[in-house]
Design an enzyme around this catalytic site. Structure first.
Site, PDB file in Angstrom:
ATOM      1  N   TYR A 175       0.851  -1.195   0.000  1.00  0.00           N
ATOM      2  CA  TYR A 175       0.000   0.000   0.000  1.00  0.00           C
ATOM      3  C   TYR A 175       0.885   1.244   0.000  1.00  0.00           C
ATOM      4  O   TYR A 175       1.588   1.524   0.973  1.00  0.00           O
ATOM      5  CB  TYR A 175      -0.890  -0.025   1.245  1.00  0.00           C
ATOM      6  CG  TYR A 175      -2.078   0.911   1.213  1.00  0.00           C
ATOM      7  CD1 TYR A 175      -2.199   1.930   0.277  1.00  0.00           C
ATOM      8  CD2 TYR A 175      -3.100   0.772   2.138  1.00  0.00           C
ATOM      9  CE1 TYR A 175      -3.297   2.773   0.257  1.00  0.00           C
ATOM     10  CE2 TYR A 175      -4.206   1.610   2.131  1.00  0.00           C
ATOM     11  CZ  TYR A 175      -4.293   2.608   1.187  1.00  0.00           C
ATOM     12  OH  TYR A 175      -5.374   3.453   1.174  1.00  0.00           O
ATOM     13  N   TYR A 180      -0.061   7.034   3.528  1.00  0.00           N
ATOM     14  CA  TYR A 180       0.423   5.920   4.341  1.00  0.00           C
ATOM     15  C   TYR A 180       1.766   5.380   3.838  1.00  0.00           C
ATOM     16  O   TYR A 180       2.088   5.450   2.650  1.00  0.00           O
ATOM     17  CB  TYR A 180      -0.582   4.780   4.318  1.00  0.00           C
ATOM     18  CG  TYR A 180      -1.913   5.105   4.958  1.00  0.00           C
ATOM     19  CD1 TYR A 180      -1.984   5.747   6.186  1.00  0.00           C
ATOM     20  CD2 TYR A 180      -3.102   4.749   4.328  1.00  0.00           C
ATOM     21  CE1 TYR A 180      -3.209   6.035   6.777  1.00  0.00           C
ATOM     22  CE2 TYR A 180      -4.338   5.034   4.914  1.00  0.00           C
ATOM     23  CZ  TYR A 180      -4.383   5.676   6.135  1.00  0.00           C
ATOM     24  OH  TYR A 180      -5.581   5.957   6.713  1.00  0.00           O
TER      25      TYR A 180
END
Ligand code: ADP
Ligand code: SF4
Length: 692
Positions: A175, A180
């Protein structure tokens, strides 16, 4: 029925590294509101999508390490081997239907507060993402990662990927999006490093590349390795060799991952509601990717139309049709297309009630799909329902969302159903409210149900039929269901917040008055203590009609509740664009002679008055329960009439959202012959964890 050949392309298999998706329907990773604490609920919520034909079914964000803790929001995790069996439950459930199971491995870096674990959040250079936004402030800053932290982060990804493979997952995500993990390293304004992980894009992408390579090395023989990348921010950064850094990044990593999952950079844009975005609105964020890789590309866009899906593929935008909300609203969307039943698709209306339930920390609820989240604990299936007694007759009074859903589900059960509606048009509040600016999709709540009801020989619908209590008695049915809705009132709160008294006057209006066609004299003041969409929608409507409009609210934002469903910022922008005035943190205390008296919610300080031609009170709705009360007030009359029970549902029972009304109608249909007013349901318990 058989599939329309036009849609054959949607059912082609797609190779994702060492695994193959059976079709192009891809349930993209999305939060579910269950975390690891509700493994059975979670498995059942994912399984139903696999059963409904989604070729790939993913988890939501799955933390790889205690330094990535999003508490109190529900996230799942793979922190150690003990966490594996919780995931196996879901993987096995998805595999039972021939779909691939994917896991969205996630490290939040400085995008999390680590409120539970109390580990100091990590970040690329000590800059906290989202740290200036009060909703997410965690009151702790992050610390910059040193070289050991970076080595650890890479290892945590690899360890979690191995655990994911042990759980049986077919697809493992890296991810790099939405602020993030390695995404923070990509952003020049977050990454101030002077080592080999900072500076040029090559350097800023180093960590992302290393993690993909190492995860591939660890599990790439058996699992497809997908990358989730948010493109929006780097699409605004000019590149050195290509038009933007987003282009450069994709071409740099091009065929390294087995799948590119490309999306927006913020959660509110990714999940923009239908009021503020169209189907396929994210196309500009992903359309450049396919030219830069030979690997399959997936993206989302609230796709509910099979023609639009085909268009996305034929135009070379996407290889896989990603969906979160359309798969929530209709887990069986792919199967319906496959079986030539696309007119039975329960289309997502883009209201974002699902988003609000995640923020509430509970399993997703859906306006269109009342079974979402109830699959395990109540055994509800979105397409199947236990048969009822066809000899028994049921009269439903009122054809709003509650009455329509109740009639549809009772009809599906096989009862002899009569639906009586006072108006000529069916749909109740959704028919009326779908005419408000931006809410046209809400009519899908009506259309899905009326489409099905009209095919049911055992459901009779009477329009233009206002029923009295005597009419209900005379009808001679076994069960009566009262779904007569609610109405807005002129009640306003005292300064302690409780609505107690009606404000009088010819120039005082309710939303019902405006929706019935009233045209208030300006300047109009909307006193909004409902805090959802109605106040700002009416402001927009009245402004379009040329009125000067001011919103007075005890909250410190317009439509303050919409923080929960991700509409707050868009509503504010719209109100600013329209020139809507605002007075925050005030109550209305009086209105006469064109002057409105206001008082601050803070012990009355800052009292003031403003000019007001008309006052529109958007606050309290009361149920239209007169008919229900009259019927229930005379037990002997009910007993003599042969009625087994009289129930109230939807807004008549307790005014709420459309989601509440649909759920109430569905619940009544499931349990009308069960006896209990609140039937038992199963609860997840800690002991269950040791059994899975
Ligand atoms: P809900 O959201 O609970 O379904 P709505 O307000 O959307 O409630 O719908 C209630 C419906 O009930 C409206 O369409 C209204 O016209 C209808 N209705 C209200 N009273 C009667 C009645 N006495 N007989 C028939 N229909 C009624
Ligand atoms: Fe769509 Fe609303 Fe259901 Fe979410 S709650 S899936 S936005 S219909």
């Amino acid at each position: 029925m058989s599939r329309n050949p036009r849609y054959d392309i949607l059912f082609e298999p797609v190779r994702i590294g060492p695994v193959t998706a059976p079709n192009r329907f891809y349930q993209a990773p999305h939060a579910l509101g269950t975390g690891n604490q509700m493994p059975n609920t979670r498995a059942a919520m994912r399984e139903v999508r696999a059963e409904g034909g989604w070729g790939v079914v993913n988890t939501g964000y799955c933390s790889i390490h205690p330094s990535s803790d999003d508490s109190p929001l529900p996230y799942c995790r793979l922190w150690d081997d003990e966490d594996i069996k919780v995931h196996s439950l879901m993987v096995d459930a998805v595999h039972r239907h021939g779909a691939l199971a994917g896991v969205e491995l996630w490290h939040g870096a400085s995008g999390v507060g680590n409120r539970l674990t109390r580990v100091t959040p990590l970040s690329v250079s000590g800059v906290s993402s989202g740290g200036s936004y009060p909703g997410w402030i965690s009151l702790t800053k992050s610390r910059p990662m040193d070289r050991q932290d970076i080595r650890d982060l890479r290892r945590w990804h690899v360890d979690a990927a191995r655990r994911a493979r042990s759980a049986g997952f077919d697809i493992v995500y890296v991810y790099a999006g939405m602020g993030y993990g390695p995404y923070q390293f990509l952003l020049p304004w977050m990454n101030h490093r002077t080592d080999e992980y900072g500076g040029s894009l090559q350097n800023r992408a180093r960590l992302m590349r290393e993690i993909i390579e190492e995860v591939k090395e660890a599990v790439g023989q058996t699992c497809g390795v997908a990358v989730r990348f948010s493109s929006a921010e780097l699409l605004k950064v000019p590149g050195e060799t290509m038009q933007t850094e987003a282009h450069e990044l994709i071409s740099m990593l091009s065929d390294l991952p087995d799948l590119w999952d490309v999306k927006a950079s913020s959660w509110t844009v990714e999940t923009a509601s239908a009021r503020f975005s169209e189907q396929g609105a994210q196309e500009p964020l992903v359309s450049f990717v396919k030219a830069l890789t030979s690997k399959p590309v997936v993206g989302v866009g609230r796709f509910t139309s099979p023609d639009e899906m085909v268009s996305q593929i034929k135009r070379g935008i996407l290889d896989l049709i990603g969906a979160a909300r359309p798969s929530i609203a209709d887990p069986f969307l792919p199967n319906k297309i496959n079986e030539g039943r696309e007119d039975e698709i329960r289309e997502c209306i883009g209201c974002n009630i699902c988003v609000s339930s995640y923020h509430d920390g509970v399993p997703l609820r859906c306006t269109q799909n009342p079974t979402m989240g109830e699959e395990w604990r109540r055994g509800w299936h979105p397409e199947r329902i236990p048969p009822g007694n066809p000899e028994q007759s049921i009269l439903i009074v009122g054809a709003g969302p509650a009455g329509l859903e109740c009639a549809r589900a009772l009809g599906q059960r096989g009862f002899a159903v009569t639906l009586a509606e006072a108006r000529e048009q069916l749909g109740g509040r959704v028919t009326i409210e779908s005419k408000l600016p931006g809410l046209a999709t809400w009519a899908r709540v009506r259309d899905y149900r009326t489409n099905l009801i009209q095919t049911m020989a055992n459901v009779d619908v009477y329009r233009g039929s206002p029923l009295s209590a005597q009419d209900v008695i005379d009808f001679g049915c076994d069960y009566a269901v009262i779904a007569t809705g609610a109405q807005w009132t002129r009640e306003i709160p005292r300064t302690n917040g409780y609505p107690v008294s009606e404000i009088e006057g010819d120039a005082v209006f309710t939303p019902d008055d405006i929706l019935d066609g009233a045209e208030p004299e300006g300047p109009v003041v909307i006193y909004d203590f409902d805090h959802y969409y109605m106040g700002s929608c009416l402001a927009e409507l009245l402004r379009q009609r040329g009125s000067e409009v001011t919103i007075v609210t005890p909250a410190n934002a317009i439509s303050a509740w919409t923080f929960m469903n991700n509409e707050l910022a868009e509503i504010r922008v719209r109100m600013i664009e329209l020139g809507i005035g605002t007075v925050f943190e005030h109550h209305v205390t009086g209105f006469s002679d064109g002057v409105l008296q206001l008082s601050s919610i803070y012990r009355g300080i800052d009292a003031r008055s403003i000019d007001c031609g008309s006052l529109l009170v958007v606050g309290v709705r009361n149920g239209n329960d007169g008919l229900y009360q009259e019927l229930n007030s005379d037990a002997d009359r009910i007993a003599d009439s042969g009625l087994i029970s009289v129930r109230s549902i939807g807004d008549c029972r307790a005014p709420g959202t459309i989601a509440h009304a649909v759920y109430s109608g569905h619940e009544c249909a499931r349990n009308i012959d069960a006896g209990d007013s609140i039937p038992p349901m199963a609860w997840e318990r800690a002991t269950i964890l040791s059994e899975v």
